[in-house]
Design a protein around this motif. Structure first.
Motif, PDB file in Angstrom:
ATOM      1  N   ARG A 340       0.778  -0.997   0.359  1.00 23.16           N
ATOM      2  CA  ARG A 340       0.160  -0.291  -0.340  1.00 23.16           C
ATOM      3  C   ARG A 340       0.424   1.392  -0.070  1.00 23.16           C
ATOM      4  N   LEU A 341       2.407   0.808  -0.153  1.00 22.46           N
ATOM      5  CA  LEU A 341       3.277   2.383   0.226  1.00 22.46           C
ATOM      6  C   LEU A 341       3.932   2.756  -1.174  1.00 22.46           C
ATOM      7  N   TYR A 342       3.562   1.759  -2.355  1.00 21.43           N
ATOM      8  CA  TYR A 342       4.167   2.398  -3.436  1.00 21.43           C
ATOM      9  C   TYR A 342       2.996   1.920  -4.640  1.00 21.43           C
ATOM     10  N   PRO A 343       2.489   3.432  -5.755  1.00 20.66           N
ATOM     11  CA  PRO A 343       1.787   3.065  -6.731  1.00 20.66           C
ATOM     12  C   PRO A 343       2.095   1.572  -7.462  1.00 20.66           C
ATOM     13  N   VAL A 344       3.140   1.324  -7.769  1.00 21.61           N
ATOM     14  CA  VAL A 344       3.490  -0.062  -8.533  1.00 21.61           C
ATOM     15  C   VAL A 344       4.154  -0.883  -7.426  1.00 21.61           C
ATOM     16  N   VAL A 345       3.856  -2.557  -7.556  1.00 22.39           N
ATOM     17  CA  VAL A 345       3.757  -3.789  -7.236  1.00 22.39           C
ATOM     18  C   VAL A 345       4.721  -4.644  -8.125  1.00 22.39           C
ATOM     19  N   LEU A 346       6.017  -4.660  -8.089  1.00 25.99           N
ATOM     20  CA  LEU A 346       6.739  -6.194  -9.341  1.00 25.99           C
ATOM     21  C   LEU A 346       6.739  -7.138  -8.467  1.00 25.99           C
ATOM     22  N   ILE A 347       6.779  -8.254  -8.534  1.00 30.34           N
ATOM     23  CA  ILE A 347       6.723  -9.799  -8.377  1.00 30.34           C
ATOM     24  C   ILE A 347       7.597 -10.041  -9.848  1.00 30.34           C
ATOM     25  N   ALA A 348       8.109 -11.131  -9.341  1.00 33.40           N
ATOM     26  CA  ALA A 348       9.827 -11.927  -9.852  1.00 33.40           C
ATOM     27  C   ALA A 348       9.159 -13.264  -9.056  1.00 33.40           C
ATOM     28  N   ASP A 349       9.684 -14.517  -9.982  1.00 33.51           N
ATOM     29  CA  ASP A 349      10.267 -15.702  -9.508  1.00 33.51           C
ATOM     30  C   ASP A 349      11.265 -16.322 -10.260  1.00 33.51           C
ATOM     31  N   VAL A 350      12.062 -16.909 -10.073  1.00 38.62           N
ATOM     32  CA  VAL A 350      13.463 -17.127 -10.126  1.00 38.62           C
ATOM     33  C   VAL A 350      13.002 -18.969  -9.761  1.00 38.62           C
ATOM     34  N   ALA A 351      13.488 -19.019 -11.516  1.00 38.75           N
ATOM     35  CA  ALA A 351      13.695 -20.278 -11.876  1.00 38.75           C
ATOM     36  C   ALA A 351      14.811 -20.869 -11.216  1.00 38.75           C
ATOM     37  N   LYS A 352      14.154 -21.966 -10.971  1.00 38.64           N
ATOM     38  CA  LYS A 352      14.788 -23.099 -10.106  1.00 38.64           C
ATOM     39  C   LYS A 352      15.851 -22.560  -8.838  1.00 38.64           C
ATOM     40  N   MET A 353      14.911 -22.186  -8.172  1.00 36.45           N
ATOM     41  CA  MET A 353      15.543 -21.319  -7.077  1.00 36.45           C
ATOM     42  C   MET A 353      16.653 -21.721  -6.204  1.00 36.45           C
ATOM     43  N   TYR A 354      16.338 -22.907  -5.612  1.00 31.35           N
ATOM     44  CA  TYR A 354      16.905 -23.521  -4.754  1.00 31.35           C
ATOM     45  C   TYR A 354      18.299 -24.236  -5.437  1.00 31.35           C
ATOM     46  N   ARG A 355      18.037 -24.793  -6.813  1.00 35.73           N
ATOM     47  CA  ARG A 355      19.350 -25.381  -7.768  1.00 35.73           C
ATOM     48  C   ARG A 355      19.973 -23.985  -8.244  1.00 35.73           C
TER      49      ARG A 355
END
Length: 411
Positions: A340-355
């Motif tokens: 709620r603090l920012y007008p835009v929110v960025l979401i990302a996903d790390v492929a095979k994060m643990y690996r």
């Protein structure tokens, strides 16, 4: 007089102290969920979670559950473990069997291999294992007789019509239905903000271990070391034979489903192609991780899950040797307020994060598995060179590495 002998088992459930308590369970495919009594949940001391579930049975009679707990039981025929989520209720059923039965003859098995050696004696039921876990305990083997016996991972179970002096009428059938009104109400009620407690001594040691042993490689990736609370050399025990037997059993099952076998092999081949796994010489004193198949509709169709909770002959598993991880993820309410603090929110996903995160060579030696891409090949030994997501410390190391990266690259 005759009555139906329902299938019961004496199972060992892990308690809060990582010891095991023996409880009597009813095996019931007619139940959508597994259940545990309030008494047994308190006895085990397990952390309970809230569950908005209405339970209905015969005649549409309903009752509410008192929450849910994660339960783990041991396999009687091996060193493996089986787990599920159990809903907490006051009582499951009356003591079973409905009456103490006569011993009319030899069932062809010794009492030691039975899931419930006291199956003829009336006793308290504190756990119900439902259809959610029934498929995980199945094994090949059935003996038709009176009573009929079936082989399960928790031992041989018995069921049939048997002679009794007298019996009560007992009928059990559970149906799990979600209460939509309660869920909507819960959605609109603001959750209480839970304050995060101080880190324990072991959690502080785990954080200090991460800071002291983590380094960044030339290619930009991070390399970590498993935080051990005990010297693995003390608990080393021959386990290659057990790993081979476990693999051959899985392979035999997958040969009946070529599509499953192909996707399973493709998953492990991807580990090799990405450099996340490497072939090593056979080592009888290694601590290999067993594994099973987990079918998922949300992500990949088949995911290989390495069972690092499987105990070796020493009585210890890899997870038993790892330090307790501190929780460093932000609370969900903190994340929602931050949005709620920012007008835009960025979401990302790390492929095979643990690996994406490497582990040091001596840590990789603790993540050994066996595999062969073809039934005609020799079973070979491999070790996993990256974080394995089912290890007790994997969530901490992965999230901590993201924080570490953010701090390094904040400028």
């Amino acid at each position: 007089m005759w009555t139906v002998l329902l299938t019961t088992a004496i199972i060992e459930l892990r308690n809060v102290n990582s010891d095991f308590s023996k409880l009597r369970a009813l095996i019931d495919q007619g139940s959508q969920n597994s259940f545990i009594t309030e008494y047994a949940a308190n006895l085990l001391g397990l952390k309970r979670e809230r569950a908005s579930v209405i339970i209905s049975g015969i005649g549409s009679a309903t009752r509410k559950c008192r929450g849910q707990v994660s339960i783990t039981t041991t396999e009687k025929c091996s060193n493996g473990e089986i787990g599920t989520i159990a809903l907490i209720i006051d009582t499951i059923t009356k003591p079973l069997p409905s009456a103490t039965t006569r011993n009319d003859g030899d069932i062809g098995l010794t009492l030691a291999v039975l899931a419930d050696p006291d199956y003829r004696i009336k006793g308290r039921i504190d756990v119900l294992l439902g259809a959610d876990i029934y498929g995980d305990i199945l094994l090949d083997g059935i003996i038709h007789g009176t009573p009929t016996t079936q082989k399960k991972k928790i031992g041989w179970i018995l069921s049939d019509l048997i002679a009794t002096p007298q019996a009560d009428n007992i009928s059990i059938s559970f149906v799990n239905t979600n209460d939509l009104d309660k869920r909507l109400e819960k959605f609109w009620i603001q959750e209480e903000v839970v304050s995060r407690g101080m880190l324990s001594k072991e959690e502080k040691e785990c954080e200090a271990h991460y800071q002291a042993t983590t380094k960044r490689l030339e290619d930009g990736r991070f390399e970590v070391q498993l935080p051990l609370k005990a010297d693995p050399r003390i608990h080393r025990a021959p386990s290659s034979k057990a790993a081979n037997l476990k693999y051959e059993a899985h392979e035999k099952r997958m040969l009946k489903n070529p599509k499953l076998l192909r996707e399973y092999n493709e998953c492990l081949q991807d580990y090799l192609d990405c450099g996340h796994m490497e072939k090593i010489p056979k080592d009888e004193m290694s601590l290999p991780s067993y594994y099973h198949i987990k079918e998922s509709l949300r992500t990949t169709k088949v995911r290989v899950v390495f069972n690092v909770s499987a105990k070796t002959a020493s009585g210890k598993s890899l997870n038993d040797l790892l330090m307790t991880r501190p929780t460093i993820q932000s609370l969900i309410i903190t994340l929602l307020l931050r949005w709620r603090l920012y007008p835009v929110v960025l979401i990302a996903d790390v492929a095979k994060m643990y690996r994406q995160i490497r582990v040091r060579s001596k840590s990789a030696d603790l993540q050994r598995i066996v595999w062969r891409p073809n039934e005609a090949d020799v079973i070979r030994h491999y070790r996993l060179k990256t974080i394995t997501f089912v290890t007790a410390n994997a969530p901490f190391q992965a999230t901590r590495t993201l924080y570490h990266l953010a701090m390094n690259e904040q400028d």
